[in-house]
Design a protein around this motif. Structure first.
Motif, PDB file in Angstrom:
ATOM      1  N   ASP A  54      25.443  74.733  40.714  1.00  0.00           N
ATOM      2  CA  ASP A  54      25.257  73.474  42.217  1.00  0.00           C
ATOM      3  C   ASP A  54      25.392  72.894  41.631  1.00  0.00           C
ATOM      4  OD1 ASP A  54      22.349  75.372  42.638  1.00  0.00           O
ATOM      5  OD2 ASP A  54      22.505  75.057  39.963  1.00  0.00           O
ATOM      6  N   LEU A  55      26.050  72.029  40.891  1.00  0.00           N
ATOM      7  CA  LEU A  55      25.876  70.537  40.963  1.00  0.00           C
ATOM      8  C   LEU A  55      28.088  70.484  42.119  1.00  0.00           C
ATOM      9  CD1 LEU A  55      26.910  67.450  39.433  1.00  0.00           C
ATOM     10  CD2 LEU A  55      26.945  68.139  37.746  1.00  0.00           C
ATOM     11  N   PHE A  56      28.949  71.882  41.620  1.00  0.00           N
ATOM     12  CA  PHE A  56      29.525  72.557  41.987  1.00  0.00           C
ATOM     13  C   PHE A  56      30.127  71.970  43.549  1.00  0.00           C
ATOM     14  CE2 PHE A  56      31.147  74.279  37.551  1.00  0.00           C
ATOM     15  CZ  PHE A  56      33.160  73.335  38.070  1.00  0.00           C
ATOM     16  N   PHE A  57      28.871  73.064  44.135  1.00  0.00           N
ATOM     17  CA  PHE A  57      28.383  72.654  45.033  1.00  0.00           C
ATOM     18  C   PHE A  57      28.173  72.046  45.851  1.00  0.00           C
ATOM     19  CE2 PHE A  57      27.383  78.035  45.718  1.00  0.00           C
ATOM     20  CZ  PHE A  57      28.046  78.551  45.225  1.00  0.00           C
ATOM     21  N   VAL A  58      27.862  70.845  45.085  1.00  0.00           N
ATOM     22  CA  VAL A  58      27.410  69.586  45.959  1.00  0.00           C
ATOM     23  C   VAL A  58      28.593  68.769  46.487  1.00  0.00           C
ATOM     24  CG1 VAL A  58      25.593  67.435  46.125  1.00  0.00           C
ATOM     25  CG2 VAL A  58      24.927  69.734  45.448  1.00  0.00           C
ATOM     26  N   VAL A  59      29.844  68.693  44.939  1.00  0.00           N
ATOM     27  CA  VAL A  59      30.838  68.367  45.048  1.00  0.00           C
ATOM     28  C   VAL A  59      31.942  68.496  46.158  1.00  0.00           C
ATOM     29  CG1 VAL A  59      32.593  68.205  43.457  1.00  0.00           C
ATOM     30  CG2 VAL A  59      30.418  67.308  42.160  1.00  0.00           C
ATOM     31  N   SER A  60      31.857  69.860  45.853  1.00  0.00           N
ATOM     32  CA  SER A  60      32.757  70.958  47.005  1.00  0.00           C
ATOM     33  C   SER A  60      31.706  69.911  48.949  1.00  0.00           C
ATOM     34  CB  SER A  60      32.124  72.188  46.750  1.00  0.00           C
ATOM     35  OG  SER A  60      33.637  72.769  47.365  1.00  0.00           O
ATOM     36  N   GLY A  61      30.975  69.951  48.472  1.00  0.00           N
ATOM     37  CA  GLY A  61      30.712  70.120  49.971  1.00  0.00           C
ATOM     38  C   GLY A  61      31.415  67.905  50.601  1.00  0.00           C
ATOM     39  N   PHE A  62      30.823  67.359  49.300  1.00  0.00           N
ATOM     40  CA  PHE A  62      31.329  65.667  48.705  1.00  0.00           C
ATOM     41  C   PHE A  62      33.054  65.743  49.614  1.00  0.00           C
ATOM     42  CE2 PHE A  62      33.363  62.694  47.281  1.00  0.00           C
ATOM     43  CZ  PHE A  62      32.489  61.802  47.311  1.00  0.00           C
ATOM     44  N   VAL A  63      33.830  66.311  48.135  1.00  0.00           N
ATOM     45  CA  VAL A  63      35.356  66.130  48.341  1.00  0.00           C
ATOM     46  C   VAL A  63      35.606  66.565  49.839  1.00  0.00           C
ATOM     47  CG1 VAL A  63      36.670  67.260  47.628  1.00  0.00           C
ATOM     48  CG2 VAL A  63      35.034  67.149  45.878  1.00  0.00           C
ATOM     49  N   MET A  64      35.096  67.481  50.244  1.00  0.00           N
ATOM     50  CA  MET A  64      35.786  68.152  51.825  1.00  0.00           C
ATOM     51  C   MET A  64      35.521  66.883  52.417  1.00  0.00           C
ATOM     52  SD  MET A  64      35.412  71.853  52.177  1.00  0.00           S
ATOM     53  CE  MET A  64      34.839  72.400  50.725  1.00  0.00           C
ATOM     54  N   VAL A  65      34.751  66.226  52.169  1.00  0.00           N
ATOM     55  CA  VAL A  65      34.223  65.230  53.982  1.00  0.00           C
ATOM     56  C   VAL A  65      35.118  64.215  53.510  1.00  0.00           C
ATOM     57  CG1 VAL A  65      32.726  63.461  54.875  1.00  0.00           C
ATOM     58  CG2 VAL A  65      31.723  66.366  54.760  1.00  0.00           C
ATOM     59  N   TRP A  66      35.504  63.705  51.895  1.00  0.00           N
ATOM     60  CA  TRP A  66      36.627  62.385  51.345  1.00  0.00           C
ATOM     61  C   TRP A  66      37.252  63.016  51.268  1.00  0.00           C
ATOM     62  CZ3 TRP A  66      35.451  58.239  49.465  1.00  0.00           C
ATOM     63  CH2 TRP A  66      35.973  57.011  48.638  1.00  0.00           C
ATOM     64  N   VAL A  67      37.818  64.096  51.789  1.00  0.00           N
ATOM     65  CA  VAL A  67      39.922  63.891  51.939  1.00  0.00           C
ATOM     66  C   VAL A  67      39.505  64.070  53.240  1.00  0.00           C
ATOM     67  CG1 VAL A  67      40.382  65.223  49.412  1.00  0.00           C
ATOM     68  CG2 VAL A  67      39.939  67.129  51.329  1.00  0.00           C
ATOM     69  N   THR A  68      39.490  64.407  54.076  1.00  0.00           N
ATOM     70  CA  THR A  68      39.818  64.365  55.722  1.00  0.00           C
ATOM     71  C   THR A  68      38.742  63.270  56.250  1.00  0.00           C
ATOM     72  OG1 THR A  68      37.687  65.758  55.669  1.00  0.00           O
ATOM     73  CG2 THR A  68      39.609  67.169  55.438  1.00  0.00           C
ATOM     74  N   ARG A  69      38.608  62.100  55.322  1.00  0.00           N
ATOM     75  CA  ARG A  69      37.909  61.650  56.426  1.00  0.00           C
ATOM     76  C   ARG A  69      39.106  60.288  57.286  1.00  0.00           C
ATOM     77  NH1 ARG A  69      39.572  59.792  51.595  1.00  0.00           N
ATOM     78  NH2 ARG A  69      40.934  57.951  50.553  1.00  0.00           N
TER      79      ARG A  69
END
Length: 451
Positions: A54-69
């Protein structure tokens, strides 16, 4: 772009949670094989180690928005993003899946020839199963390496997010909201199943919400909306520890919305707080949070509960452990404040210790994908080694699981953790990093810029 050390550290923690969770299953099996009835050493909160996913999935969503900011929306950005993600996930997965396949063939779990002795051909179910496993396409069975089921979800997130990158950035919150409403609607219509077995059940699986939570947190952090991240960190830490303590035996509810609401939400808050503090350069707040978590976990473990324990016992243990953790946080903050007033030098002298701890966890985070994919092999090797050496000599008290005393269990747990970290490091150095290097060079040629 700027890499958040703290988010890598959370990835490291997520990977270790999953390793301990699987070590527990093997420990219980080993004890049962030895014909003993002693409880597993790895119990209590760590029985809920599946929450690492679950932690991996939430991190995944965060990272995708972060790297494409900072990217411009459109076709090139979308293709660039998808290329980067797919080349990151598949090479390591293929290596791990092939190991899994070899193991299955050797142990007779999967045959490369069907019962009549003819080789597998494209129209046999085995062939279908294997290509779907390797491509991470949803199917009724688990993929050739069991834990690949989570990557099937990841690939789905990547594909949808790549489509969202066609939209102007301002539309992203609305797109995520619509996506979230669709997931809730599908659940109300009774469409999801506990395990996604085809494209529809994958698309509407409640765990997709964890990804949406992470992406939402990414939007909040990239917008610079920071509200008391230090306090949010304390609340999220105690909430997450409490949620792990409350998990009982799995049910269709806990496998779907249960884990999303009870574990996904505190994970989202945790990532918000940690990322905000990292951006602001205020990671010292991690110290009281860590003290609170460790105390809380320690107290909960003293109750020696298992998922089958009655709910009221688990609730009592959670209330007490959360209280102790909360007091620990307050005392740490108080001591920190007092020392800050009277002996600031002492605080500065302790800084390298905390930095070292964060650095080590971050390194585990760098290897987290490889740890995740290879740890089952590492644990299996330790298990085999223990059985092999135990047959040779008189070390049974330390090497036969189920022997009275804690020695055998400790050897397995510590050996398993070390082996899993080693396997993760090996996978990272030999497969993951080289493939990232090659594909990044190719990506610069293809897209003439990088995310």
């Amino acid at each position: 772009g700027m890499k958040l050390q703290s988010i890598q550290a959370l990835r490291g923690i997520a990977a270790l949670l999953v390793v301990i969770y699987h070590a527990r299953a093997l420990e219980i099996a080993g004890i049962a094989r030895g014909g003993s009835s002693e409880p597993a050493l790895i119990g209590g909160l760590f029985a809920s180690g599946f929450a690492g996913v679950d932690l991996f999935f939430v991190v995944s969503g965060f990272v995708m928005v972060w790297v494409t900011r900072d990217v411009l929306p459109g076709r090139t950005t979308s293709a660039d993003f998808l290329f980067a993600r797919v080349t990151r996930i598949y090479p390591v997965w293929w290596a791990a899946a092939t190991l899994g396949l070899i193991y299955m063939v050797l142990s007779g779990g999967v045959a490369l020839f069907n019962s009549s002795g003819a080789a597998i051909t494209p129209d046999t179910p085995e062939y279908q199963y294997l290509w779907k496993s390797y491509l991470l396409v949803p199917q009724a069975e688990y993929p050739v390496l069991l834990i690949g089921w989570t990557l099937i979800h990841e690939v789905y997130f990547y594909l949808v997010f790549a489509l969202l990158l066609f939209l102007p950035r301002g539309a992203l919150p609305y797109a995520l909201l619509i996506w979230g409403i669709a997931i809730v609607g599908a659940s109300l219509a009774g469409l999801p199943t506990p395990i996604a077995k085809d494209l529809l059940t994958l698309a509407v699986h409640p765990m997709t919400m964890e990804f949406i939570f992470g992406a939402t947190v990414g939007l909040v952090v990239t917008s610079g909306l920071f509200w008391r991240p230090g306090i949010v960190l304390m609340v999220a830490t105690l909430w997450l520890v409490a949620a792990l303590g409350l998990q009982g035996e799995p049910t269709p509810y806990t496998l779907q919305w249960g884990r999303v609401l009870e574990i996904g939400l505190p994970c989202a808050l945790l990532i918000y707080a940690v990322a905000a503090l990292d951006v602001q350069g205020r990671l010292a707040w991690l110290v009281p949070a860590l003290v609170g978590a460790v105390l809380s976990i320690f107290v909960f473990q003293l109750f020696e509960l298992v998922p089958a324990s009655p709910l009221d016992l688990r609730q009592g243990a959670v209330i007490l452990s959360t209280l102790v953790g909360g007091i620990g946080i307050l005392v740490t903050l108080w001591i920190g404040w007092l020392l800050g007033q009277a002996r600031p030098g002492w605080l500065l002298q302790a800084a390298p210790l905390w930095r070292g701890l964060l650095g080590a966890t971050t390194r585990a985070g760098d290897w987290s994908y490889s740890i995740y994919l290879f740890h089952l092999f590492a644990l299996g090797i330790i298990q085999r080694l223990m059985l092999r050496i135990e047959e040779e000599g008189s070390l049974a008290t330390y090497l036969r699981l189920g022997t009275t005393g804690i020695g055998d269990n400790l050897v397995f747990l510590i050996g398993g953790l070390v082996a899993a970290l080693l396997a993760g490091w090996l996978g990272y150095v030999t497969i993951e990093r080289p493939s990232v290097f090659v594909f990044n060079a190719l990506r610069r040629k293809l897209f003439r810029r990088s995310l």
